[in-house]
Design a protein around this motif. Structure first.
Motif, PDB file in Angstrom:
ATOM      1  N   VAL A  79       0.847  -1.205   0.000  1.00  0.00           N
ATOM      2  CA  VAL A  79       0.000   0.000   0.000  1.00  0.00           C
ATOM      3  C   VAL A  79       0.881   1.254   0.000  1.00  0.00           C
ATOM      4  O   VAL A  79       0.745   2.126   0.861  1.00  0.00           O
ATOM      5  CB  VAL A  79      -0.965   0.007   1.212  1.00  0.00           C
ATOM      6  CG1 VAL A  79      -2.075  -1.012   1.031  1.00  0.00           C
ATOM      7  CG2 VAL A  79      -0.215  -0.260   2.516  1.00  0.00           C
ATOM      8  N   PRO A  80       1.781   1.400  -0.955  1.00  0.00           N
ATOM      9  CA  PRO A  80       2.758   2.489  -0.907  1.00  0.00           C
ATOM     10  C   PRO A  80       2.153   3.887  -0.951  1.00  0.00           C
ATOM     11  O   PRO A  80       2.738   4.831  -0.412  1.00  0.00           O
ATOM     12  CB  PRO A  80       3.639   2.226  -2.137  1.00  0.00           C
ATOM     13  CG  PRO A  80       2.800   1.391  -3.049  1.00  0.00           C
ATOM     14  CD  PRO A  80       1.961   0.540  -2.145  1.00  0.00           C
ATOM     15  N   LEU A  95      -2.605  12.712   4.214  1.00  0.00           N
ATOM     16  CA  LEU A  95      -3.544  11.869   3.472  1.00  0.00           C
ATOM     17  C   LEU A  95      -4.478  12.727   2.624  1.00  0.00           C
ATOM     18  O   LEU A  95      -4.697  12.435   1.436  1.00  0.00           O
ATOM     19  CB  LEU A  95      -4.356  11.007   4.444  1.00  0.00           C
ATOM     20  CG  LEU A  95      -5.456  10.151   3.812  1.00  0.00           C
ATOM     21  CD1 LEU A  95      -4.869   9.030   2.971  1.00  0.00           C
ATOM     22  CD2 LEU A  95      -6.394   9.584   4.880  1.00  0.00           C
ATOM     23  N   VAL A  96      -5.036  13.790   3.209  1.00  0.00           N
ATOM     24  CA  VAL A  96      -5.950  14.652   2.472  1.00  0.00           C
ATOM     25  C   VAL A  96      -5.222  15.309   1.304  1.00  0.00           C
ATOM     26  O   VAL A  96      -5.772  15.411   0.193  1.00  0.00           O
ATOM     27  CB  VAL A  96      -6.559  15.711   3.413  1.00  0.00           C
ATOM     28  CG1 VAL A  96      -7.370  16.734   2.613  1.00  0.00           C
ATOM     29  CG2 VAL A  96      -7.442  15.046   4.461  1.00  0.00           C
ATOM     30  N   GLN A  97      -3.988  15.719   1.528  1.00  0.00           N
ATOM     31  CA  GLN A  97      -3.216  16.333   0.445  1.00  0.00           C
ATOM     32  C   GLN A  97      -3.021  15.358  -0.716  1.00  0.00           C
ATOM     33  O   GLN A  97      -3.187  15.731  -1.881  1.00  0.00           O
ATOM     34  CB  GLN A  97      -1.870  16.812   0.965  1.00  0.00           C
ATOM     35  CG  GLN A  97      -1.038  17.582  -0.058  1.00  0.00           C
ATOM     36  CD  GLN A  97       0.259  18.087   0.528  1.00  0.00           C
ATOM     37  OE1 GLN A  97       0.898  17.428   1.346  1.00  0.00           O
ATOM     38  NE2 GLN A  97       0.657  19.281   0.126  1.00  0.00           N
ATOM     39  N   ARG A  98      -2.696  14.132  -0.396  1.00  0.00           N
ATOM     40  CA  ARG A  98      -2.528  13.135  -1.461  1.00  0.00           C
ATOM     41  C   ARG A  98      -3.856  12.838  -2.150  1.00  0.00           C
ATOM     42  O   ARG A  98      -3.896  12.616  -3.367  1.00  0.00           O
ATOM     43  CB  ARG A  98      -1.926  11.847  -0.902  1.00  0.00           C
ATOM     44  CG  ARG A  98      -0.442  11.952  -0.613  1.00  0.00           C
ATOM     45  CD  ARG A  98       0.188  10.589  -0.458  1.00  0.00           C
ATOM     46  NE  ARG A  98       1.580  10.683  -0.051  1.00  0.00           N
ATOM     47  CZ  ARG A  98       2.370   9.640   0.163  1.00  0.00           C
ATOM     48  NH1 ARG A  98       1.896   8.402   0.006  1.00  0.00           N
ATOM     49  NH2 ARG A  98       3.622   9.811   0.533  1.00  0.00           N
ATOM     50  N   LEU A  99      -4.939  12.828  -1.393  1.00  0.00           N
ATOM     51  CA  LEU A  99      -6.243  12.617  -2.012  1.00  0.00           C
ATOM     52  C   LEU A  99      -6.552  13.735  -3.005  1.00  0.00           C
ATOM     53  O   LEU A  99      -7.028  13.478  -4.116  1.00  0.00           O
ATOM     54  CB  LEU A  99      -7.338  12.562  -0.937  1.00  0.00           C
ATOM     55  CG  LEU A  99      -7.451  11.267  -0.130  1.00  0.00           C
ATOM     56  CD1 LEU A  99      -8.352  11.480   1.075  1.00  0.00           C
ATOM     57  CD2 LEU A  99      -7.972  10.122  -0.990  1.00  0.00           C
ATOM     58  N   LEU A 100      -6.292  14.970  -2.596  1.00  0.00           N
ATOM     59  CA  LEU A 100      -6.571  16.109  -3.482  1.00  0.00           C
ATOM     60  C   LEU A 100      -5.716  16.061  -4.744  1.00  0.00           C
ATOM     61  O   LEU A 100      -6.157  16.493  -5.815  1.00  0.00           O
ATOM     62  CB  LEU A 100      -6.328  17.417  -2.734  1.00  0.00           C
ATOM     63  CG  LEU A 100      -7.323  17.742  -1.608  1.00  0.00           C
ATOM     64  CD1 LEU A 100      -6.885  18.986  -0.855  1.00  0.00           C
ATOM     65  CD2 LEU A 100      -8.731  17.912  -2.153  1.00  0.00           C
ATOM     66  N   CYS A 101      -4.505  15.525  -4.601  1.00  0.00           N
ATOM     67  CA  CYS A 101      -3.606  15.414  -5.757  1.00  0.00           C
ATOM     68  C   CYS A 101      -3.792  14.102  -6.518  1.00  0.00           C
ATOM     69  O   CYS A 101      -3.032  13.809  -7.445  1.00  0.00           O
ATOM     70  CB  CYS A 101      -2.150  15.544  -5.297  1.00  0.00           C
ATOM     71  SG  CYS A 101      -1.727  17.152  -4.611  1.00  0.00           S
ATOM     72  N   ARG A 103      -3.175  11.100  -5.588  1.00  0.00           N
ATOM     73  CA  ARG A 103      -2.009  10.232  -5.433  1.00  0.00           C
ATOM     74  C   ARG A 103      -2.300   9.037  -4.527  1.00  0.00           C
ATOM     75  O   ARG A 103      -1.411   8.241  -4.242  1.00  0.00           O
ATOM     76  CB  ARG A 103      -0.830  11.041  -4.868  1.00  0.00           C
ATOM     77  CG  ARG A 103      -0.312  12.114  -5.830  1.00  0.00           C
ATOM     78  CD  ARG A 103       0.725  12.986  -5.158  1.00  0.00           C
ATOM     79  NE  ARG A 103       1.809  12.180  -4.604  1.00  0.00           N
ATOM     80  CZ  ARG A 103       2.613  12.585  -3.619  1.00  0.00           C
ATOM     81  NH1 ARG A 103       2.406  13.787  -3.061  1.00  0.00           N
ATOM     82  NH2 ARG A 103       3.577  11.817  -3.176  1.00  0.00           N
ATOM     83  N   ILE A 104      -3.540   8.915  -4.059  1.00  0.00           N
ATOM     84  CA  ILE A 104      -3.961   7.742  -3.291  1.00  0.00           C
ATOM     85  C   ILE A 104      -4.598   6.755  -4.258  1.00  0.00           C
ATOM     86  O   ILE A 104      -5.517   7.115  -5.014  1.00  0.00           O
ATOM     87  CB  ILE A 104      -4.971   8.129  -2.187  1.00  0.00           C
ATOM     88  CG1 ILE A 104      -4.312   9.053  -1.145  1.00  0.00           C
ATOM     89  CG2 ILE A 104      -5.547   6.883  -1.522  1.00  0.00           C
ATOM     90  CD1 ILE A 104      -3.213   8.403  -0.335  1.00  0.00           C
ATOM     91  N   GLU A 108      -5.550   0.256  -3.256  1.00  0.00           N
ATOM     92  CA  GLU A 108      -4.792   0.035  -2.020  1.00  0.00           C
ATOM     93  C   GLU A 108      -5.666   0.288  -0.793  1.00  0.00           C
ATOM     94  O   GLU A 108      -5.565  -0.428   0.210  1.00  0.00           O
ATOM     95  CB  GLU A 108      -3.556   0.932  -2.002  1.00  0.00           C
ATOM     96  CG  GLU A 108      -2.534   0.560  -3.073  1.00  0.00           C
ATOM     97  CD  GLU A 108      -1.327   1.489  -3.084  1.00  0.00           C
ATOM     98  OE1 GLU A 108      -1.158   2.270  -2.109  1.00  0.00           O
ATOM     99  OE2 GLU A 108      -0.557   1.435  -4.062  1.00  0.00           O
ATOM    100  N   VAL A 109      -6.519   1.309  -0.868  1.00  0.00           N
ATOM    101  CA  VAL A 109      -7.472   1.553   0.225  1.00  0.00           C
ATOM    102  C   VAL A 109      -8.378   0.346   0.408  1.00  0.00           C
ATOM    103  O   VAL A 109      -8.591  -0.135   1.528  1.00  0.00           O
ATOM    104  CB  VAL A 109      -8.310   2.817  -0.057  1.00  0.00           C
ATOM    105  CG1 VAL A 109      -9.362   3.007   1.036  1.00  0.00           C
ATOM    106  CG2 VAL A 109      -7.423   4.051  -0.164  1.00  0.00           C
TER     107      VAL A 109
END
Length: 298
Positions: A79-80, A95-101, A103-104, A108-109
């Motif tokens: 789950v990198p 986490l929120v920043q990666r979601l907005l970009c 990148r999640i 993997e979730v």
């Protein structure tokens, strides 16, 4: 006062640390907490479940899906996008920043949630009857929809927290108004989707605040006397002072360790039960809910 209302008192974060768990069990024994949710990826989860069994398997114990504390259940290289260089989950802001970009990776979730659900079953011996996510991450897209997809394989469907608060409470109850408004705004869509797909849930969710407000003896009473609805979930974060939380769930000076101690003290007081009674509430476990027609979301 008419038909008695139902109040679920949900203690989040069971298993996060030994003293937090001990405080939750203490309140359950006193009848002040009617449910709790287990962080299965915590290093203290297994011993916490053992303590819960010694306490007579009270309160009702559900699952607390987590993406923001400790390490994942799956190996970090599976789950990198969810972990940092240390192999542990990202902090909430990251986490929120990666979601907005974007990148999640949703796959993997989903894989991590399935692994946590299996871990819950292995520890507790049955599927969870109630679920809510750590740090309310279910309000963020696509996490909420993925969680519902994972839970949709269970029968019966578990009670799933609906993160929405009446707008008028934002105006009349102080504490974390910006956070509460943001979560409630995002959570309304999820609440409607959960109702459409058949997940049981309460009408309203209350209790989110900042640490300083918990020092007020009227904290819980103010919420209860102003909250409408027949089935309401009060989330809380009680516990004894827990040194294991430093660096994991809180930082020195942010007040979150003492917040748990203060919430524990408030919930132990007879004044809390009196406030419930005056507001027309009966403290109710999810397993004993009579939801009738309130499984919908307005």
């Amino acid at each position: 006062m008419g038909r008695q209302r139902q109040l679920i008192v949900m203690a989040d974060d069971y298993g996060i640390g030994a003293e937090t768990s001990r405080g939750i069990l203490d309140l359950a024994a006193r009848g002040a907490v009617t449910g709790s949710v287990l962080l299965v990826n915590s290093p203290h989860a297994e011993s916490a479940v053992a303590a819960w069994r010694r306490a007579g398997s009270r309160p009702q114990l559900g699952w607390h899906p987590c993406l923001t504390i400790d390490a994942p259940v799956l190996p970090p290289d599976r789950v990198p996008s969810l972990v940092g260089p240390d192999g542990r989950f990202l902090k909430l802001g990251q986490l929120v920043q990666r979601l907005l970009c974007r990148r999640i990776r949703p796959a993997e979730v989903e894989a991590e949630f399935h692994a946590q659900l299996r871990r819950f079953h292995d520890l507790v011996g049955c599927p969870p009857g109630l679920v809510n996510s750590h740090h309310h991450v279910q309000v963020f897209s696509p996490i909420g929809a993925i969680l519902e997809q994972v839970l949709g394989t269970l029968r019966p469907l578990p009670y799933l927290r609906r993160i929405r608060e009446p707008w008028r409470l934002l105006a009349t109850v102080p504490g974390a108004r910006l956070k509460r408004g943001f979560l409630s705004l995002l959570g309304r869509g999820g609440a409607r989707r959960q109702a459409t797909t058949g997940f049981p849930g309460a009408e309203w969710h209350i209790g989110i605040t900042d640490p300083p407000y918990v020092a007020d003896p009227e904290f819980f009473a103010r919420w209860l006397r102003r909250t409408p609805g027949r089935v309401v979930e009060l989330c809380c974060h009680p516990g004894f002072f827990d040194a294991t939380l430093a660096g994991r769930d809180c930082t020195p000076g942010d007040g979150h360790q003492l917040r748990r101690v203060r919430e524990h003290a408030l919930l132990r007081q007879p004044a809390f039960r009196d406030a419930c009674h005056r507001a027309g509430f009966a403290l109710t476990a999810v397993a004993d809910l009579h939801l009738g027609g309130v499984t919908h979301a307005a």
